[in-house]
Design a protein around this motif. Structure first.
Motif, PDB file in Angstrom:
ATOM      1  N   TYR A 158       0.857  -1.193   0.000  1.00 20.29           N
ATOM      2  CA  TYR A 158       0.000   0.000   0.000  1.00 20.29           C
ATOM      3  C   TYR A 158       0.890   1.239   0.000  1.00 20.29           C
ATOM      4  O   TYR A 158       2.097   1.151   0.236  1.00 20.29           O
ATOM      5  CB  TYR A 158      -0.981   0.019   1.179  1.00 20.29           C
ATOM      6  N   PHE A 159       0.273   2.378  -0.313  1.00 22.44           N
ATOM      7  CA  PHE A 159       0.984   3.657  -0.285  1.00 22.44           C
ATOM      8  C   PHE A 159       0.390   4.511   0.823  1.00 22.44           C
ATOM      9  O   PHE A 159      -0.825   4.653   0.939  1.00 22.44           O
ATOM     10  CB  PHE A 159       0.873   4.368  -1.636  1.00 22.44           C
ATOM     11  N   ASN A 160       1.270   5.089   1.620  1.00 26.64           N
ATOM     12  CA  ASN A 160       0.874   5.795   2.829  1.00 26.64           C
ATOM     13  C   ASN A 160       1.109   7.300   2.650  1.00 26.64           C
ATOM     14  O   ASN A 160       2.220   7.716   2.333  1.00 26.64           O
ATOM     15  CB  ASN A 160       1.701   5.281   4.002  1.00 26.64           C
ATOM     16  N   SER A 161       0.078   8.095   2.811  1.00 28.62           N
ATOM     17  CA  SER A 161       0.236   9.548   2.829  1.00 28.62           C
ATOM     18  C   SER A 161       0.362  10.000   4.277  1.00 28.62           C
ATOM     19  O   SER A 161      -0.266   9.434   5.173  1.00 28.62           O
ATOM     20  CB  SER A 161      -0.975  10.227   2.183  1.00 28.62           C
ATOM     21  N   ILE A 162       1.194  10.999   4.505  1.00 31.65           N
ATOM     22  CA  ILE A 162       1.399  11.469   5.870  1.00 31.65           C
ATOM     23  C   ILE A 162       0.770  12.852   6.043  1.00 31.65           C
ATOM     24  O   ILE A 162       0.609  13.612   5.095  1.00 31.65           O
ATOM     25  CB  ILE A 162       2.881  11.491   6.264  1.00 31.65           C
ATOM     26  N   ARG A 163       0.385  13.131   7.292  1.00 30.64           N
ATOM     27  CA  ARG A 163      -0.282  14.376   7.633  1.00 30.64           C
ATOM     28  C   ARG A 163       0.266  14.891   8.964  1.00 30.64           C
ATOM     29  O   ARG A 163       0.802  14.138   9.764  1.00 30.64           O
ATOM     30  CB  ARG A 163      -1.793  14.158   7.781  1.00 30.64           C
ATOM     31  N   PHE A 164       0.095  16.178   9.157  1.00 30.51           N
ATOM     32  CA  PHE A 164       0.326  16.772  10.472  1.00 30.51           C
ATOM     33  C   PHE A 164      -0.993  16.792  11.235  1.00 30.51           C
ATOM     34  O   PHE A 164      -2.075  16.904  10.643  1.00 30.51           O
ATOM     35  CB  PHE A 164       0.821  18.219  10.334  1.00 30.51           C
ATOM     36  N   VAL A 165      -0.914  16.730  12.548  1.00 31.56           N
ATOM     37  CA  VAL A 165      -2.073  16.980  13.401  1.00 31.56           C
ATOM     38  C   VAL A 165      -1.647  18.010  14.439  1.00 31.56           C
ATOM     39  O   VAL A 165      -0.533  17.971  14.965  1.00 31.56           O
ATOM     40  CB  VAL A 165      -2.601  15.682  14.071  1.00 31.56           C
ATOM     41  N   ALA A 166      -2.536  18.970  14.682  1.00 25.25           N
ATOM     42  CA  ALA A 166      -2.262  20.038  15.642  1.00 25.25           C
ATOM     43  C   ALA A 166      -3.541  20.380  16.381  1.00 25.25           C
ATOM     44  O   ALA A 166      -4.649  20.071  15.925  1.00 25.25           O
ATOM     45  CB  ALA A 166      -1.724  21.280  14.920  1.00 25.25           C
ATOM     46  N   ALA A 167      -3.391  21.025  17.516  1.00 21.26           N
ATOM     47  CA  ALA A 167      -4.551  21.488  18.261  1.00 21.26           C
ATOM     48  C   ALA A 167      -5.230  22.614  17.494  1.00 21.26           C
ATOM     49  O   ALA A 167      -4.563  23.446  16.871  1.00 21.26           O
ATOM     50  CB  ALA A 167      -4.139  21.965  19.644  1.00 21.26           C
ATOM     51  N   GLU A 168      -6.551  22.627  17.519  1.00 22.40           N
ATOM     52  CA  GLU A 168      -7.307  23.685  16.850  1.00 22.40           C
ATOM     53  C   GLU A 168      -6.875  25.069  17.334  1.00 22.40           C
ATOM     54  O   GLU A 168      -6.882  26.038  16.591  1.00 22.40           O
ATOM     55  CB  GLU A 168      -8.806  23.501  17.092  1.00 22.40           C
ATOM     56  N   GLY A 169      -6.478  25.151  18.596  1.00 20.44           N
ATOM     57  CA  GLY A 169      -6.102  26.431  19.179  1.00 20.44           C
ATOM     58  C   GLY A 169      -4.901  27.089  18.538  1.00 20.44           C
ATOM     59  O   GLY A 169      -4.677  28.295  18.700  1.00 20.44           O
ATOM     60  N   HIS A 170      -4.103  26.309  17.816  1.00 23.94           N
ATOM     61  CA  HIS A 170      -2.939  26.887  17.132  1.00 23.94           C
ATOM     62  C   HIS A 170      -3.362  27.789  15.981  1.00 23.94           C
ATOM     63  O   HIS A 170      -2.587  28.649  15.548  1.00 23.94           O
ATOM     64  CB  HIS A 170      -2.027  25.777  16.605  1.00 23.94           C
TER      65      HIS A 170
END
Length: 225
Positions: free
Chosen positions: A108-120
């Motif tokens: 499979y091919f994996n895409s990566i993402r950032f996750v951050a708090a909405e408050g940022h």
């Protein structure tokens, strides 16, 4: 999530030939802390997409699967020390890793993402947007290479397990975490509303999709198609 990937096509692309032709039991190495790909259920049994792929591969080869779990940063040394025969743990194919292990075709091919708090208040994840921020990710992964290459003005914090990075994100010790979109989706899905709405996933168009593949020691022959 992976409905478009047929098991027959996946198994056919893996190492099913000479590498394990004479084996009765194949020892599969994985981590166990990377849901939904590999994780322990409430009964302590190893589960996940990687595990399903490995079991299907063993069934095709008519051998017994024996699963061995180990810490991620020691998984290649354990393979080369003959603790198990192959790694099926969503490992990304890279030029550097190809020097020390033999990869099969990607499953499979994996895409990566950032996750951050909405408050940022972040709405984008270009290098200039994240300058000066602390980004956490798991050590010895392709994400480390990407952060070092594309985000040199951000502070990088590494963790032996991705769970540890996500815990520090929740407590504010890091500003963002970079990881597989599927892993982050699983993490968010496990949170009840409104907690799940406290986080935002951010993509960066410059980040490449990563092929994940099983691998064996360089001394074994792995079929490629």
């Amino acid at each position: 999530m992976f409905a478009k990937i047929t098991m027959t096509a996946v198994v056919a692309s893996l190492c099913v030939g000479a590498a394990f032709a004479e084996e009765k039991v194949v020892r599969m190495g994985t981590e166990g802390y990377y849901p939904p790909f590999n994780f322990f259920d409430s009964a302590g049994q190893i589960k996940g997409f990687d595990i399903d792929i490995g079991n299907a591969l063993c069934a095709r080869m008519q051998v017994e699967c024996e699963w061995v779990t180990t810490d991620w940063d020691g998984i290649i040394p354990a393979l080369n020390a003959d603790k198990f025969d192959t790694i099926i743990a969503s490992m990304t194919i890279t030029d550097e890793l190809s020097k020390v292990v033999s990869f099969s075709a990607p499953y499979y091919f994996n895409s990566i993402r950032f996750v951050a708090a909405e408050g940022h208040g972040l709405s984008a994840a270009q290098p200039e947007d994240l300058k000066g921020l602390v980004i956490g990710t798991q050590s010895a992964t392709g994400e480390v290479d990407i952060l070092e290459q594309y985000f040199p003005d951000s502070e990088l914090k590494l963790y032996p397990k991705l769970d540890d990075a996500l815990l520090d994100l929740e407590t504010g010790r890091v500003d963002l975490v970079l990881a597989s979109q599927f892993v982050l989706g699983d993490w968010l899905q496990a949170k009840a509303a409104p907690a799940a709405n406290s986080w935002t996933r951010l993509s960066c168009p410059t980040l490449p999709r990563a092929p994940a593949s099983p691998c064996v020691r360089m001394t074994k022959t792995c079929a490629r198609r």
